[in-house]
Structure formats: structure tokens, C-alpha cells
Enzyme design. Structure first.
Site, PDB file in Angstrom:
ATOM      1  N   SER A 112     -10.467  21.548 -31.622  1.00 25.73           N
ATOM      2  CA  SER A 112     -10.954  20.342 -30.890  1.00 25.73           C
ATOM      3  C   SER A 112     -10.219  20.345 -29.372  1.00 25.73           C
ATOM      4  CB  SER A 112     -10.255  19.248 -31.730  1.00 25.73           C
ATOM      5  OG  SER A 112     -10.171  17.831 -31.080  1.00 25.73           O
ATOM      6  N   TYR A 141      -3.206  14.973 -35.049  1.00 24.39           N
ATOM      7  CA  TYR A 141      -4.515  15.463 -35.242  1.00 24.39           C
ATOM      8  C   TYR A 141      -4.350  16.875 -34.383  1.00 24.39           C
ATOM      9  CZ  TYR A 141      -9.240  16.553 -34.526  1.00 24.39           C
ATOM     10  OH  TYR A 141     -10.657  17.225 -34.201  1.00 24.39           O
ATOM     11  N   LYS A 182     -17.807   7.034 -39.843  1.00 22.23           N
ATOM     12  CA  LYS A 182     -16.717   7.339 -39.054  1.00 22.23           C
ATOM     13  C   LYS A 182     -15.836   6.309 -38.987  1.00 22.23           C
ATOM     14  CE  LYS A 182     -16.572  10.699 -36.101  1.00 22.23           C
ATOM     15  NZ  LYS A 182     -15.516  11.611 -36.823  1.00 22.23           N
TER      16      LYS A 182
END
Length: 326
Positions: A112, A141, A182
Site C-alpha cells: 500500500s 494499517y 467497503k
């Protein structure tokens, strides 16, 4: 057969659709829950759907796999359960790395752009251990994704067993079809479209930095089809391994994105600015842009989708369609 973890999710389901269109067998590892996430897979043939806890049993009995594409993750940037994130985003992919190394199966996994933190150190997809050690993600994250990237670099440096092909893909701000499940973590485009369909103005965060105007926060918005194209190219080029940025290569403002959405809808822009939520302050990226030189040098030459074209396709072909799922 291909194994796609997170195959009912956003990027994963678009990947499953592309593999199915090629006539490939695809086993999906994911959880559907009680909502409409199943619709992300409804139009495509799959070999089966298993929960993550069934992975080990499947692996023990599985036919030869052509590749594992690991898209599954706790992807919420606001998640605070460190044990859950570590188990899902670090322990599980490390197990997949070991399994793929043992059996000689290629592994492509989702990293990411959150690993880059606020971007002050740049966005170079350098897999060297010392380069990875300098990065400072802004949230749990991002840390979990960087922790796995760093462990991969460490294993490679130690000469440990590795998959015959491996690729970590640092996805930037992805948008496109199959995001409805999501919730808060869906793309800005998805949320702004929903606002407008409710008869509201499209809201954007005010800037809390004096050098950046409201709405001029910038992101590298990349259409999900471009992400899938990179993964298919990697599958077709098994000699290529490495850590790669996956973006459009060009930062655009949130105002650009929302104006493109209104253009696709044939409406005059109606935009309102609101304060940034407290849980995002100090953890918000004001600029992201993916250098693509490393990916280009590896041989990937496909052009990325211009923002206005990608937004038009997403809005007109999916979000505004009677059936919005791919």
C-alpha cells in the site's frame, strides 16, 4: 488454478473477473458476511469460496496452483485493533510466503501507498532494507503493510527460501466498480456519488494547512482496471519480481475528481467544504504520487487511465447503472 485471497473484495473481485474472463479457474478465499458483498462475484465462475481459516486444509489438498494473489487484508486506515491487524496483515501473508516458497508457487501481494506516511520521504518503491527502515506510516494499517514489506526484504537478504516469482504492489488511491461493501473506506468517488444521488452537495475536507487550499489536497487516483492490468502482466511475465508502485503516476486534486464526477453526470458542480474528522487529523496524506519508473523498467508499458476517463467509466458504466456490479 489461481488462488485469490480477498477475492470478493474491491480489487480482488475485479481481479477474479479478469481471470475468469481468461477462462482460468479461480479459488476465492474471503468472507461474504450478511450484506451484498456476494454480488461482487455473482457474474463470474469461480472454483469455490473458502473462509481464511480453511486455507491450510485447502493448501494441503489443493491441485497445483499457478499463482497466489493475496489481496486480503484489514484495509481500514482507522482500525485500532492491533492484534487483529497484525494477524491478518502480517502473520497470514508470512504464512503464504512460506507456503509458496515450499511449493514453488508465485506470490503477488497487495502492499500500500500508506507505507509512505505523509510523503515527506518521497514515494520511491525501493525494496532495500535501509530504504524501508526510513519510512514512517501514519496509521496501524500502513505499519502492517510496511512490516510485511520489511520482512520480505529481510528474508531475501538472508537468502531464505522464496517463491519463484514475488511481487509486492503498493496500490495508491484505487477507485472503480465493486466498492459498495467497503463502507467508510470506499473511494472518495463512490461516496461523493452517493451524496449527490441523495440530493446533497458533494462535501470535501477543508485543509488544515495554510499552504494548501480547500479541495487542493492531492492524490494519485488509479482506476482498478490499471491495477488488474499490472497483476495480469506479472502473471504473464514470471521472471519479474520486486516491489512496485501501482498508480496513475500523476497527482490530481480532490476538486479535479469531484468536478470529473459532475461532468460524467452532466451536472453543474455543487461542492461544500467540511471540517476533517478528528480521527484523521495528523494521519492524513496531503499529497501522493506514484513514481512508476521501476515498473516501467521491468517492462510494463501499458498506459494508465486518465482521471476524467476513469471517472466517466465508473460513473456511467457502473455507479449509475441498474446493476452497478462488475
Amino acid at each position: 488454478m489461481y488462488l485469490v485471497t480477498g477475492g470478493a473484495g474491491f480489487i480482488g473481485s475485479n481481479l477474479v473477473a479478469a481471470l475468469a474472463a481468461r477462462g482460468e479457474e479461480v479459488m476465492v478465499i474471503d468472507r461474504l458476511g450478511s450484506g451484498d458483498k456476494w454480488r461482487n462475484l455473482a457474474k463470474h465462475r469461480i472454483a469455490g469460496l473458502l473462509p481464511p481459516e480453511a486455507l491450510e486444509a485447502f493448501w494441503a489438498a489443493a491441485p497445483p496452483l499457478r499463482a497466489v494473489l493475496h489481496m486480503g487484508a484489514i484495509s481500514a486506515t482507522t482500525e485500532t485493533d492491533g492484534d487483529l491487524v497484525a494477524a491478518t496483515n502480517l502473520t497470514l501473508p508470512l504464512r503464504l510466503w512460506s507456503l509458496c516458497a515450499e511449493r514453488g508457487v508465485p506470490l503477488i501481494y497487495a502492499s500500500s501507498a500508506a507505507t509512505y506516511g505523509d510523503g515527506a520521504l518521497g514515494f520511491e518503491d525501493d525494496a532495500a532494507p535501509e530504504a524501508l527502515a526510513r519510512l514512517r506510516p501514519l496509521n496501524l494499517y500502513g505499519w502492517s503493510k510496511l512490516a510485511f514489506d520489511r520482512r520480505v526484504a529481510d528474508l531475501l537478504a538472508r537468502g531464505a527460501p522464496r517463491p519463484p516469482q514475488w511481487a509486492g504492489l503498493r496500490f495508491f488511491n484505487v477507485y472503480g466498480p465493486n466498492e459498495a461493501h467497503k463502507g467508510r473506506m470506499a473511494s472518495v468517488l463512490f461516496h461523493k456519488y452517493q451524496q449527490v444521488m441523495r440530493g446533497e452537495a458533494a462535501t470535501l475536507f477543508r485543509s488544515d494547512r495554510p499552504d494548501i487550499a480547500d479541495g487542493q489536497q492531492m492524490r494519485d487516483f488509479v482506476h482498478v482496471d490499471d491495477c488488474v492490468a499490472v497483476m495480469l502482466w506479472l502473471l504473464d511475465n514470471p521472471a519479474v519480481s520486486g516491489l512496485f508502485n501501482v498508480g496513475s503516476g500523476r497527482a490530481r486534486s480532490f476538486l479535479d475528481l469531484v468536478r470529473a464526477m459532475f461532468e460524467a453526470l452532466g451536472r453543474a458542480p455543487e461542492i461544500r467544504f467540511v471540517d476533517m474528522p478528528a480521527d484523521l487529523r495528523g494521519k492524513y496524506q496531503y499529497f501522493t504520487e506514484a513514481p512508476l519508473e521501476r515498473l516501467r523498467a521491468a517492462g510494463f508499458n501499458a498506459q494508465t487511465t486518465p482521471l476524467e476517463e476513469g471517472v466517466r467509466r465508473t460513473v456511467q458504466d457502473f455507479l449509475a447503472a441498474e446493476d452497478p456490479y462488475r
